[in-house]
Design an enzyme around this catalytic site. Structure first.
Site, PDB file in Angstrom:
ATOM      1  N   HIS A  13       0.856  -1.188   0.000  1.00 23.63           N
ATOM      2  CA  HIS A  13       0.000   0.000   0.000  1.00 23.63           C
ATOM      3  C   HIS A  13       0.895   1.243   0.000  1.00 23.63           C
ATOM      4  O   HIS A  13       2.097   1.146   0.223  1.00 23.63           O
ATOM      5  CB  HIS A  13      -0.896   0.010   1.228  1.00 23.63           C
ATOM      6  CG  HIS A  13      -2.054  -0.937   1.138  1.00 23.63           C
ATOM      7  ND1 HIS A  13      -3.086  -0.923   2.043  1.00 23.63           N
ATOM      8  CD2 HIS A  13      -2.359  -1.913   0.247  1.00 23.63           C
ATOM      9  CE1 HIS A  13      -3.975  -1.841   1.729  1.00 23.63           C
ATOM     10  NE2 HIS A  13      -3.551  -2.466   0.640  1.00 23.63           N
TER      11      HIS A  13
ATOM     12  N   GLU B 218       1.295   3.735   2.129  1.00 27.16           N
ATOM     13  CA  GLU B 218       2.017   3.977   3.377  1.00 27.16           C
ATOM     14  C   GLU B 218       3.124   2.942   3.583  1.00 27.16           C
ATOM     15  O   GLU B 218       4.235   3.291   4.002  1.00 27.16           O
ATOM     16  CB  GLU B 218       1.055   3.943   4.571  1.00 27.16           C
ATOM     17  CG  GLU B 218      -0.036   4.999   4.511  1.00 27.16           C
ATOM     18  CD  GLU B 218      -1.315   4.546   3.821  1.00 27.16           C
ATOM     19  OE1 GLU B 218      -2.353   5.164   4.077  1.00 27.16           O
ATOM     20  OE2 GLU B 218      -1.271   3.594   3.001  1.00 27.16           O
TER      21      GLU B 218
ATOM     22  N   SER C 263      -7.386   7.676   3.840  1.00 22.96           N
ATOM     23  CA  SER C 263      -7.445   7.160   5.212  1.00 22.96           C
ATOM     24  C   SER C 263      -6.775   5.779   5.282  1.00 22.96           C
ATOM     25  O   SER C 263      -7.065   4.904   4.472  1.00 22.96           O
ATOM     26  CB  SER C 263      -8.917   7.069   5.630  1.00 22.96           C
ATOM     27  OG  SER C 263      -9.053   6.664   6.965  1.00 22.96           O
TER      28      SER C 263
ATOM     29  N   CYS D 254      -5.713   2.010   6.004  1.00 25.71           N
ATOM     30  CA  CYS D 254      -6.363   0.741   6.344  1.00 25.71           C
ATOM     31  C   CYS D 254      -5.774   0.183   7.642  1.00 25.71           C
ATOM     32  O   CYS D 254      -4.845   0.749   8.218  1.00 25.71           O
ATOM     33  CB  CYS D 254      -6.172  -0.260   5.195  1.00 25.71           C
ATOM     34  SG  CYS D 254      -4.481  -0.901   5.080  1.00 25.71           S
TER      35      CYS D 254
ATOM     36  N   CYS E 162      -1.888  -0.585   7.343  1.00 27.17           N
ATOM     37  CA  CYS E 162      -1.052   0.613   7.371  1.00 27.17           C
ATOM     38  C   CYS E 162      -1.133   1.312   8.727  1.00 27.17           C
ATOM     39  O   CYS E 162      -0.140   1.838   9.217  1.00 27.17           O
ATOM     40  CB  CYS E 162      -1.450   1.543   6.232  1.00 27.17           C
ATOM     41  SG  CYS E 162      -1.136   0.798   4.604  1.00 27.17           S
TER      42      CYS E 162
END
Length: 145
Positions: free
Chosen positions: A50, A52, A77, A79, A82
């Site tokens: 992802h 991040e 936002s 998950c 992350c």
């Protein structure tokens, strides 16, 4: 717009241009980007890359004190995966581009003392809305549905 959120948006756009999901992130320590990344699940056939997570990977090994003094910027936002990394490395503050298209674990982060600021940035919202409309199957895969 903040230059660091713009850097995260640039990462998201790069991910989209590569055929991936438009989510970007940067980690900032004392006014300097130490890690930047974007969602690379499609590009690398990864289960965990992802935006991040890619930024953490690209920041590399850092002393714990560096992460505890850093701010993470992300276009979406975070998950649960992350958010777990944010907690694990002790990031004290995150700036979220938007949470309208996906609401991650912001309450968990806040409950653990992380300062969470949500911008509801129109560019971030449009990137995700357009992507979700164009590639719903890829989006659902990314969020585990």
């Amino acid at each position: 717009m903040d230059a660091f959120m713009q850097a995260a948006i640039d990462e998201a756009r790069q991910g989209l241009a590569e055929g991936g999901i438009p989510i970007g992130s940067v980690i900032v320590h004392k006014g300097r980007i130490i890690g930047r990344g974007h969602n690379r699940r499609v590009q690398e056939g990864s289960a965990i890359r992802h935006g991040e997570m890619d930024a953490f990977e690209n920041a590399g090994r850092q002393p714990a004190s560096v992460y505890r003094e850093s701010v993470l910027y992300t276009t979406l936002s975070p998950c649960s995966m992350c958010s777990g990394a944010i907690l694990l490395y002790g990031i004290p503050r995150i700036i979220v581009g938007e949470n309208r298209t996906f609401l991650g674990e912001e309450e968990l982060l806040r409950s653990r003392g992380v300062e969470v600021e949500v911008l509801q940035d129109e560019t971030c919202i449009a990137l995700m809305e357009d992507f979700i409309q164009a590639r719903p199957e890829l989006w659902n895969e990314d969020i585990g549905e």
